[in-house]
Every structure is written in C-alpha cells, then in structure tokens.
Scaffold this motif. Sequence first.
Motif: not given
Length: 291
Positions: A69-70, A73, A76, A194-195, A198
């Motif tokens: 998940k980096a 981030l 974003l 990205s959303y 995440l």
Amino acid sequence: MKRATYAAVAVAVTLIVIKGAAFYLTGSIAMLGTLMDSLLDGAASLLNLVAVGHSLTPADDEHRFGHGKAEALAGLGQAIFIFASAGYIVFEAIMRIVNPVPVENSAVGIAVTVAAIVITLALVAFQRHVVAQTNSLAIEADSTHYRGDLFMNLSVVAALVLSGLFGIRWADPFFGLAIAVLIGISAAQIVFGSYNQLMDRELSEADRERIKAIALSHPEAINIHDLRTRTSGTRSFIQFHLELDSAISLMNAHRISDDVEARIMEAFPDAEVIIHQDPAGVEELTRLQRV
C-alpha cells in the motif's frame, strides 16, 4: 519495477532541463505548463522510486500482508503535486489573457517539444510493458502522467505555431488552460485508483466471476461462498469458503482445496489465496438455525 522508476527519473530530469531552457527563450505559458508538469513528474518519480522500493520489501512480523500500500500512498502524494501545478498554470494563463505577451523564439520551443515527445514515447512504452508484467499502481500512475504529457506536448506545438508564427496571442494561454485541465483529470484518476486500493476495494466483477468459475471447474467442488478480494501494490488477496461433500475425509478436502488454489494462482500469479473448506449445505443450515 525499479528499472522503470530509474528511467522515469532520468527522463524527468532531461525534460526539465530542455523545457526550462525553452521557456526561458520563448516565454510561452503553454511551455511553462509542460515545464511545471515535468517538474512535478520528476518529484513524483522520485517519490515513486522510494515507494516502489518500500512496497517490494518482503512481509515482516509487523506487516504480514507486505508493504504494497506504499504505492497507493505515493499515488495520493503525486495527485497533490499535480493538482497544485494545474492551479498554478490556470493562474498564469489568466494573467496572460488579461495582459497578452508575444511568444518569442517559437522555433526553438517547437524543436524542444518534438524532442520531448520522442523521449516520452520511449518511456511510456517501457512503462506499459512493466505495468503489464507487474500491475503496479505506482508505475501506472507515473505512466498516466507521461501519456498526458504527450497530449500536452502536442498542444504546446500548436500554441507555439499559432502564437509565435501567426501572432495569435490568445492561443498560448488558451492551450495553457487546456493543459491544466488534462493535468487535473490525470490527478483525479490517480486519486480514484489509490483510494480504491487503500479502502480494499474488491477486484473487478469480471475477475470475481473468473475466480468462481475456476473454483467450480474442479469436479469435486460443489459451491463457493463468502468470496472476498482486495489488492495491495502488485499483489492480490483472494479468500473464500469452498463447499465440498460432507462425507469425504479431511485429507481429501485438503487435497481438493490445494488443487483449486493452484488453479487460481495460475490465473492470478501475484495472488495470495486462502480457502476455507465447508461441508456442502452448511451455510444454509446455519442460516436456518439463526432464524
């Protein structure tokens, strides 16, 4: 993936240098727009380089699902930079509409922009190859920037031709505004991707149906339920309950489950698959008992 991030940084630095020189010589707002985009691409590519390196770090005791998940981030973070650049270009374009300024040395700007198009095409082709192999969100986000750059560079050529060669002063700020809109759309797409990652959005409905079909293609599989999927960086996570004949042994149930898992991983090579075996009909029985 790491080679793709190194290539993106190298291209961004090259484009910043040649576009900076072209803006100094031409004073074109359209050229400023594409220069700002390249500056932000450079910052985003550096961010990607760090994020991809971190995302590829193997799972550890504190991060059992890895560090994928980096990438989201980082996406974003890129979007914030991109929205900021779009706002700045809009401001500069409006100032030029209010106070028009002629574009100078347009031939130099056109030559630089054509060179930028050739360099960017090569990078995008390499990035698309990497994305096809890894499904990396960070590389996809970077590639989105550079694909947008291709359209921006074409609009810069049009702006320089109309403003510099034909003296149509409004063309330069107009194309600058168009570039800002393209940058904003790219940022919105990155935020959306990205959303979703995440927030552990499910895989596409087509992929979910494919998983079900693969599981049920096993001759001893009766049904599946509670299918859950998500992505993290380049990895996918798939889990479900596999319904089997209640009369078979635990050893046979384990064997069937392993067979189904292997078939799914063949179709989704970067997936981690977890299967819970259930006796056929147990879900309906449990539901009736609750009622």
